[in-house]
Scaffold this motif. Structure first.
Motif, mmCIF file in Angstrom:
data_model
loop_
_atom_site.group_PDB
_atom_site.id
_atom_site.type_symbol
_atom_site.label_atom_id
_atom_site.label_comp_id
_atom_site.label_asym_id
_atom_site.label_seq_id
_atom_site.Cartn_x
_atom_site.Cartn_y
_atom_site.Cartn_z
ATOM 1 N N ARG A 172 55.949 -15.456 4.682
ATOM 2 C CA ARG A 172 55.886 -14.515 3.573
ATOM 3 C C ARG A 172 57.279 -13.958 3.298
ATOM 4 O O ARG A 172 57.919 -13.367 4.184
ATOM 5 C CB ARG A 172 54.912 -13.386 3.913
ATOM 6 C CG ARG A 172 54.555 -12.525 2.742
ATOM 7 C CD ARG A 172 53.777 -13.313 1.706
ATOM 8 N NE ARG A 172 53.485 -12.515 0.518
ATOM 9 C CZ ARG A 172 53.147 -13.054 -0.647
ATOM 10 N NH1 ARG A 172 53.047 -14.374 -0.783
ATOM 11 N NH2 ARG A 172 52.890 -12.286 -1.671
ATOM 12 N N ARG A 180 57.918 -10.691 9.681
ATOM 13 C CA ARG A 180 57.025 -10.143 8.647
ATOM 14 C C ARG A 180 55.692 -10.897 8.659
ATOM 15 O O ARG A 180 54.620 -10.284 8.641
ATOM 16 C CB ARG A 180 57.686 -10.261 7.274
ATOM 17 C CG ARG A 180 56.748 -9.845 6.133
ATOM 18 C CD ARG A 180 57.356 -10.085 4.772
ATOM 19 N NE ARG A 180 58.491 -9.213 4.535
ATOM 20 C CZ ARG A 180 59.712 -9.622 4.231
ATOM 21 N NH1 ARG A 180 59.966 -10.917 4.120
ATOM 22 N NH2 ARG A 180 60.672 -8.777 4.029
ATOM 23 N N THR A 181 55.771 -12.215 8.687
ATOM 24 C CA THR A 181 54.560 -13.027 8.616
ATOM 25 C C THR A 181 53.681 -12.784 9.842
ATOM 26 O O THR A 181 52.459 -12.660 9.735
ATOM 27 C CB THR A 181 54.943 -14.520 8.500
ATOM 28 O OG1 THR A 181 55.832 -14.658 7.387
ATOM 29 C CG2 THR A 181 53.714 -15.391 8.292
ATOM 30 N N LEU A 236 52.001 -9.419 9.361
ATOM 31 C CA LEU A 236 50.963 -9.470 8.321
ATOM 32 C C LEU A 236 49.742 -10.207 8.848
ATOM 33 O O LEU A 236 48.600 -9.776 8.652
ATOM 34 C CB LEU A 236 51.491 -10.170 7.060
ATOM 35 C CG LEU A 236 52.521 -9.402 6.217
ATOM 36 C CD1 LEU A 236 53.115 -10.313 5.147
ATOM 37 C CD2 LEU A 236 51.903 -8.156 5.560
ATOM 38 N N LEU A 288 51.778 -4.518 4.323
ATOM 39 C CA LEU A 288 53.193 -4.749 4.030
ATOM 40 C C LEU A 288 54.023 -3.475 4.179
ATOM 41 O O LEU A 288 55.171 -3.535 4.639
ATOM 42 C CB LEU A 288 53.349 -5.325 2.610
ATOM 43 C CG LEU A 288 54.780 -5.651 2.179
ATOM 44 C CD1 LEU A 288 55.411 -6.714 3.085
ATOM 45 C CD2 LEU A 288 54.806 -6.115 0.720
ATOM 46 N N VAL A 338 54.812 -3.124 7.767
ATOM 47 C CA VAL A 338 55.745 -4.183 8.168
ATOM 48 C C VAL A 338 57.159 -3.823 7.700
ATOM 49 O O VAL A 338 58.144 -3.953 8.447
ATOM 50 C CB VAL A 338 55.314 -5.542 7.563
ATOM 51 C CG1 VAL A 338 56.333 -6.624 7.877
ATOM 52 C CG2 VAL A 338 53.932 -5.935 8.044
ATOM 53 N N ASP A 368 50.538 -2.585 -1.257
ATOM 54 C CA ASP A 368 50.245 -3.421 -0.097
ATOM 55 C C ASP A 368 49.441 -4.659 -0.483
ATOM 56 O O ASP A 368 49.337 -5.611 0.289
ATOM 57 C CB ASP A 368 49.441 -2.615 0.949
ATOM 58 C CG ASP A 368 50.354 -1.824 1.874
ATOM 59 O OD1 ASP A 368 51.539 -2.203 2.009
ATOM 60 O OD2 ASP A 368 49.884 -0.835 2.469
ATOM 61 N N ARG A 401 48.639 -8.060 -2.621
ATOM 62 C CA ARG A 401 49.503 -9.103 -3.184
ATOM 63 C C ARG A 401 49.417 -9.135 -4.697
ATOM 64 O O ARG A 401 48.334 -9.236 -5.268
ATOM 65 C CB ARG A 401 49.075 -10.469 -2.647
ATOM 66 C CG ARG A 401 49.574 -10.704 -1.274
ATOM 67 C CD ARG A 401 49.398 -12.139 -0.856
ATOM 68 N NE ARG A 401 49.747 -12.227 0.560
ATOM 69 C CZ ARG A 401 49.849 -13.346 1.230
ATOM 70 N NH1 ARG A 401 49.620 -14.498 0.626
ATOM 71 N NH2 ARG A 401 50.182 -13.338 2.493
#
Ligand code: GDP
Ligand code: CA
Length: 319
Positions: free
Chosen positions: A47, A105-106, A109, A115, A118, A137, A139
């Protein structure tokens, strides 16, 4: 200026540079950056949040200053190895150092962290000196409707594919925020507006940066219910973009590529728009009814001019 609170709506490069100027102009202020996440994309299972990372690296001293994105001192071994496998997509630059950010990050998540959490964890390392918030947060991914040169049919491609792969060469007919209906402002965004002493629109892309942020349901209303004055800074200088592709985006929404065009698009707060004041580059004509328009040099070519821009924005906000 202690205990003064500012909120800045920001995209990547324009947003990051302006934020740096604001920090210089008001070193004691508490700044919250609400950052566009419409450019976010998943590549090779990772991500990637380009605008959040540009702001984080720029303010944290890790940016490649010349390129304006990605890490300083970057190497590209993984990219070369992926190319040796003919791995798609091969058009997106993922540097080795940068990859560490996307890996963490990925992983977070995938473990269920939102997010915003993160981003807070990543900024522990970079200490950007601002509170960095994603706009949402959930997508939301900007897609661009283009005509496929081979089939002649319309199709929507991810913003990154349009911009990075095709260098904005395909004529856009619409920008679509996929997922926006289910999005909400990220934790902290509405609260930041409520206690702000000034709200600033960075000289970021009005369509795919600021426009995307304002498209998050409830965010625009929260901004407008703030008692703080709202001041925008024109990303159009001398009738042209400084860098980026806003000149390809604005006409799609029927907005003239000029400081006046963008100012009118944002509109006066007194008539249902956003702005109390609008900063334009010296010599750029801009008649925006109901808005306090001020002219000054708006090229962020040195830290002094950028800080002067930020000071002028605060001045126009009555801070
Ligand atoms: P991106 O996400 O990296 O595309 O960056 P932003 O959306 O934050 O900013 C892109 C916009 O910043 C473009 O429309 C540019 O015209 C504008 N911009 C870049 N440098 C400058 C500058 O020095 N002065 C002004 N006024 N605008 C700038
Ligand atoms: Ca961007």
């Amino acid at each position: 200026m202690s205990f003064v609170k500012f909120v800045v709506l920001a995209g990547g490069t324009g947003g990051a540079r302006f934020l740096r100027g604001l920090q210089a102009a008001a070193p004691e202020a508490s700044i919250t950056a609400v950052v566009n996440t419409g450019d976010d994309v998943t590549m090779h299972g990772l991500r990637i949040c380009p605008d959040l990372d540009t702001v984080m690296y720029t303010l944290g001293g890790g940016i490649d200053e010349e390129r304006g994105w990605g890490r300083a001192g970057e190497s590209w071994t993984v990219k070369e190895e992926l190319a040796a496998y003919d791995a798609d997509p091969d058009w997106f630059g993922l540097g080795d150092r940068d990859l560490a950010t996307h890996l963490i990050r990925t992983r977070m998540l995938d473990a269920g962290y939102p997010l915003s959490a993160v981003t807070a964890a990543l900024t522990d390392r970079w200490q950007p000196g601002v509170t960095l918030l994603p706009m949402s947060d959930q997508r939301v991914e900007t897609h661009v409707v283009v005509t496929d040169p081979e089939t002649g049919r319309n199709r929507a491609i991810h913003f990154q594919e349009w911009w990075v792969r095709h260098r904005a060469a395909l004529e856009p007919s619409a920008f679509v925020q996929v997922g926006v209906d289910d999005a909400r402002p990220a934790p902290g965004v509405v609260e930041a507006f409520a206690v702000a002493d000034a709200i600033l629109l960075a000289p970021s892309n009005p369509v795919v940066s600021v426009g995307t942020i304002l498209g998050v349901p409830g965010l625009r209303e929260a901004l407008l219910s703030s008692p703080a004055r709202v001041v925008g800074v024109s990303p159009i200088v001398g009738g042209a973009v400084v860098r980026g592709m806003a000149d390809r985006c604005l006409p799609v929404l029927g907005i003239e590529v000029s400081a006046e065009g963008v100012g009118r698009h944002y509109g006066a707060r007194t008539t249902g728009g956003l702005l109390d004041a609008w900063l334009v580059h010296t010599g750029d004509p801009a008649d925006v009814p109901g808005v306090d328009v001020r002219s000054l040099p708006l090229l962020m070519s040195s830290s002094e001019t950028t800080a002067a821009m930020a000071s002028a924005a605060l001045d126009a906000a009555g801070v």
